[in-house]
Design an enzyme around this catalytic site. Structure first.
Site, PDB file in Angstrom:
ATOM      1  N   GLY A   1       2.353  -5.841 -50.118  1.00  0.00           N
ATOM      2  CA  GLY A   1       2.687  -6.797 -49.065  1.00  0.00           C
ATOM      3  C   GLY A   1       4.103  -6.776 -48.721  1.00  0.00           C
ATOM      4  O   GLY A   1       4.781  -7.626 -47.931  1.00  0.00           O
TER       5      GLY A   1
ATOM      6  N   ASP B   1       5.547  -5.025 -38.880  1.00  0.00           N
ATOM      7  CA  ASP B   1       6.037  -4.378 -40.026  1.00  0.00           C
ATOM      8  C   ASP B   1       7.118  -3.224 -39.633  1.00  0.00           C
ATOM      9  O   ASP B   1       8.050  -3.030 -40.287  1.00  0.00           O
ATOM     10  CB  ASP B   1       5.119  -3.764 -40.793  1.00  0.00           C
TER      11      ASP B   1
ATOM     12  N   GLY C   1       1.325  -1.084 -51.294  1.00  0.00           N
ATOM     13  CA  GLY C   1       0.083  -2.164 -51.284  1.00  0.00           C
ATOM     14  C   GLY C   1       0.232  -3.514 -51.581  1.00  0.00           C
ATOM     15  O   GLY C   1      -0.603  -4.215 -51.909  1.00  0.00           O
TER      16      GLY C   1
ATOM     17  N   SER D   1       4.221   0.796 -46.430  1.00  0.00           N
ATOM     18  CA  SER D   1       3.796   1.814 -45.619  1.00  0.00           C
ATOM     19  C   SER D   1       4.800   1.951 -44.286  1.00  0.00           C
ATOM     20  O   SER D   1       4.827   2.913 -43.804  1.00  0.00           O
ATOM     21  CB  SER D   1       2.175   1.468 -45.022  1.00  0.00           C
TER      22      SER D   1
ATOM     23  N   GLY E   1       5.651  -4.032 -47.121  1.00  0.00           N
ATOM     24  CA  GLY E   1       5.687  -3.060 -46.037  1.00  0.00           C
ATOM     25  C   GLY E   1       6.208  -1.697 -46.540  1.00  0.00           C
ATOM     26  O   GLY E   1       6.760  -1.098 -45.698  1.00  0.00           O
TER      27      GLY E   1
HETATM   28  N1  LIG Z   1       6.109   6.041 -51.851  1.00  0.00           N
HETATM   29  C1  LIG Z   1       5.288   6.320 -51.256  1.00  0.00           C
HETATM   30  N2  LIG Z   1       4.747   7.489 -51.071  1.00  0.00           N
HETATM   31  C2  LIG Z   1       3.599   8.024 -50.723  1.00  0.00           C
HETATM   32  N3  LIG Z   1       2.958   7.112 -49.607  1.00  0.00           N
HETATM   33  C3  LIG Z   1       3.300   5.776 -49.755  1.00  0.00           C
HETATM   34  C4  LIG Z   1       4.494   5.293 -50.355  1.00  0.00           C
HETATM   35  N4  LIG Z   1       4.816   3.879 -50.424  1.00  0.00           N
HETATM   36  C5  LIG Z   1       3.517   3.655 -49.493  1.00  0.00           C
HETATM   37  N5  LIG Z   1       2.912   4.703 -49.132  1.00  0.00           N
HETATM   38  C6  LIG Z   1       1.618   4.529 -48.158  1.00  0.00           C
HETATM   39  O1  LIG Z   1       1.460   3.478 -47.753  1.00  0.00           O
HETATM   40  C7  LIG Z   1       0.192   2.931 -48.237  1.00  0.00           C
HETATM   41  C8  LIG Z   1       0.136   1.448 -48.722  1.00  0.00           C
HETATM   42  O2  LIG Z   1       0.187   0.732 -47.339  1.00  0.00           O
HETATM   43  P1  LIG Z   1      -0.445  -0.607 -47.154  1.00  0.00           P
HETATM   44  O3  LIG Z   1      -0.178  -0.860 -45.731  1.00  0.00           O
HETATM   45  O4  LIG Z   1      -1.725  -0.761 -47.833  1.00  0.00           O
HETATM   46  O5  LIG Z   1       0.235  -1.451 -48.132  1.00  0.00           O
HETATM   47  P2  LIG Z   1       1.984  -2.154 -47.867  1.00  0.00           P
HETATM   48  O6  LIG Z   1       2.601  -1.720 -46.675  1.00  0.00           O
HETATM   49  O7  LIG Z   1       2.956  -1.871 -49.110  1.00  0.00           O
HETATM   50  O8  LIG Z   1       1.579  -3.616 -47.959  1.00  0.00           O
HETATM   51  P3  LIG Z   1       1.617  -4.579 -46.452  1.00  0.00           P
HETATM   52  O9  LIG Z   1       0.961  -3.644 -45.517  1.00  0.00           O
HETATM   53  O10 LIG Z   1       0.517  -5.554 -47.081  1.00  0.00           O
HETATM   54  O11 LIG Z   1       3.028  -5.053 -46.392  1.00  0.00           O
HETATM   55  C9  LIG Z   1      -0.006   3.768 -49.553  1.00  0.00           C
HETATM   56  O12 LIG Z   1      -1.634   3.833 -49.707  1.00  0.00           O
HETATM   57  C10 LIG Z   1       0.255   5.053 -49.105  1.00  0.00           C
HETATM   58  O13 LIG Z   1      -0.440   5.633 -48.052  1.00  0.00           O
HETATM   59  C1  LIG Z   2      -1.841  -7.885 -42.316  1.00  0.00           C
HETATM   60  C2  LIG Z   2      -0.685  -7.626 -41.548  1.00  0.00           C
HETATM   61  O1  LIG Z   2      -0.523  -8.603 -40.527  1.00  0.00           O
HETATM   62  C3  LIG Z   2       0.586  -7.341 -42.218  1.00  0.00           C
HETATM   63  C4  LIG Z   2       0.572  -6.453 -43.256  1.00  0.00           C
HETATM   64  O2  LIG Z   2       1.911  -6.304 -43.756  1.00  0.00           O
HETATM   65  C5  LIG Z   2      -1.152  -6.300 -40.823  1.00  0.00           C
HETATM   66  C6  LIG Z   2      -0.483  -5.883 -39.574  1.00  0.00           C
HETATM   67  O3  LIG Z   2       0.258  -6.758 -38.936  1.00  0.00           O
HETATM   68  O4  LIG Z   2      -0.637  -4.762 -39.059  1.00  0.00           O
HETATM   69 MG   LIG Z   3       1.601  -1.663 -44.999  1.00  0.00          MG
END
Ligand SMILES: Nc1ncnc2c1ncn2[C@@H]1O[C@H](COP(=O)(O)OP(=O)(O)OP(=O)(O)O)[C@@H](O)[C@H]1O
Ligand SMILES: C[C@@](O)(CCO)CC(=O)[O-]
Ligand SMILES: [Mg+2]
Length: 327
Positions: free
Chosen positions: A115, A163, A113, A119, A117
């Site tokens: 930023g 992403d 979470g 997920s 990536g």
């Molecule tokens: N190591 C992990 N183990 C299990 N689930 C994970 C793991 N890493 C990420 N996730 C999943 O991804 C979610 C976070 O995704 P989110 O899109 O909110 O943030 P991000 O991808 O880190 O940031 P962004 O999308 O801004 O680049 C977590 O709540 C979980 O569901």
């Molecule tokens: C905020 C956003 O633009 C990027 C998240 O890493 C969401 C997306 O593109 O799906």
């Molecule tokens: Mg994400």
């Protein structure tokens, strides 16, 4: 048993606006999620020691229906498990094996979470590992498309391909709607990442921008202006004009801030990097908390961020030209 890995990313430009069809340029970085998939008789067992929900760590095992034995609210758990559950649904579909069961183990160098990536990297690596485990080999592009479907489902239909495409193919990419391509010749930009130790939920932040856009024409204009910044930035990408690139990153941060996705700690890290002489600095990804990315080819921003209150860790991020791969 198959293990695959996929990289995280930083956004040079264009997050959020990319959800509404503007172009964006994310760059894969050398921080990876590794996912091991083993076929089992039925159901789904997921292990992740990195999964932190508001300050506590869980190792969960769930079948997607039953809930793991942790003290967390239903929406939090759903948010935590949604990505992996949806990834497995894509794998079953791709392999035409609706009943396939899996044990999935996730190890990730990418903070959740924040930023970077996490997920997308987890979903891309999970789809690769679990389809290979069933004897199906998908191209990185096909994995990217399925991973996008996962992000769209979890983010309530509001996601871009940025992403997931970046994580699947690696390197610097450009995404505009359904048009996803690699950007050659970008090289290793001097990225410095500052991390506040916090997190933002992508789905919630994206929904916030959507309602602003619906409420105010000037918010919709702000989203379009981000697209203009990206188009301008593309004209200097691949040159050594880091000054212009940095100025445009600063502009991009201001526009994201206007859309309400920055935070006090992200702003203070951005300013610490700029004050130390970085050529530009902005939040990366969905925002709300997490990481900033600065452009600096000296050690100054790195050092300044180390001493910035609210900055928990700081590191250089190298461009990762490799996308998803079997380990
Ligand atoms: N190591 C992990 N183990 C299990 N689930 C994970 C793991 N890493 C990420 N996730 C999943 O991804 C979610 C976070 O995704 P989110 O899109 O909110 O943030 P991000 O991808 O880190 O940031 P962004 O999308 O801004 O680049 C977590 O709540 C979980 O569901
Ligand atoms: C905020 C956003 O633009 C990027 C998240 O890493 C969401 C997306 O593109 O799906
Ligand atoms: Mg994400």
């Amino acid at each position: 048993m198959v293990t695959s890995s996929a990289p995280g990313k930083v956004y040079l430009f264009g997050e959020h606006a990319v959800v509404y069809g503007e172009p964006a340029v994310p760059c894969a970085i050398e921080r990876r999620a590794r996912v091991t998939a083993r076929e089992i008789d039925e159901g789904l067992r997921i292990h992740s020691e990195d999964l932190q929900l508001d300050g506590f760590t869980v190792e969960y095992e769930g079948d997607g229906e039953g809930r793991p034995d942790v003290d967390a609210s239903e929406p939090l758990l759903e948010a935590a498990m949604g990505y992996v559950n949806e990834a497995v649904a894509q794998v079953r579909d791709a392999a035409d094996a609706p009943g396939a069961g899996f044990e999935i183990r996730i190890e990730s160098d990418i903070p959740l979470g924040a930023g970077l990536g996490s997920s997308a990297a987890v979903v891309v690596a999970a789809i690769d590992a679990a389809t290979r485990e069933l004897g199906v080999e998908l191209s990185p592009e096909a994995i990217a498309e399925r991973a996008y479907q996962v992000e769209a489902a979890v983010q309530d239909g509001e996601a871009s391909r940025a992403d997931t495409f970046c994580s699947a193919v690696g390197g610097a990419v450009r995404v505009e709607g359904e048009d996803c391509r690699t950007v050659d010749g970008v090289g290793n930009l001097p990225f410095v990442i500052g991390y506040d130790g916090g997190a933002g939920d992508t789905g919630t932040l994206v929904a916030g921008v959507r309602s602003l856009r619906e409420e105010y024409d000037f918010a919709a204009d702000t989203v379009r202006a981000i697209g203009d910044v990206v188009r301008e930035g593309e004209s200097v990408l691949g040159t050594d004009d880091y000054e212009t690139l940095g100025d445009l990153m600063d502009f991009n941060h201001g526009l994201l801030s206007a859309l309400g996705v920055s935070s006090r700690s992200l702003d203070s890290m951005v300013w610490a990097a700029r004050d130390a002489g970085a050529m530009g600095a902005k939040l990366t990804g969905a925002g709300g908390g997490g990481c900033i990315v600065a452009l600096d080819d000296t050690e100054d921003a790195l050092t300044a961020l180390k001493y910035t209150p609210g900055c928990e860790s700081v590191f250089r991020a190298e461009l990762d030209t490799d996308g998803v791969r079997q380990e």
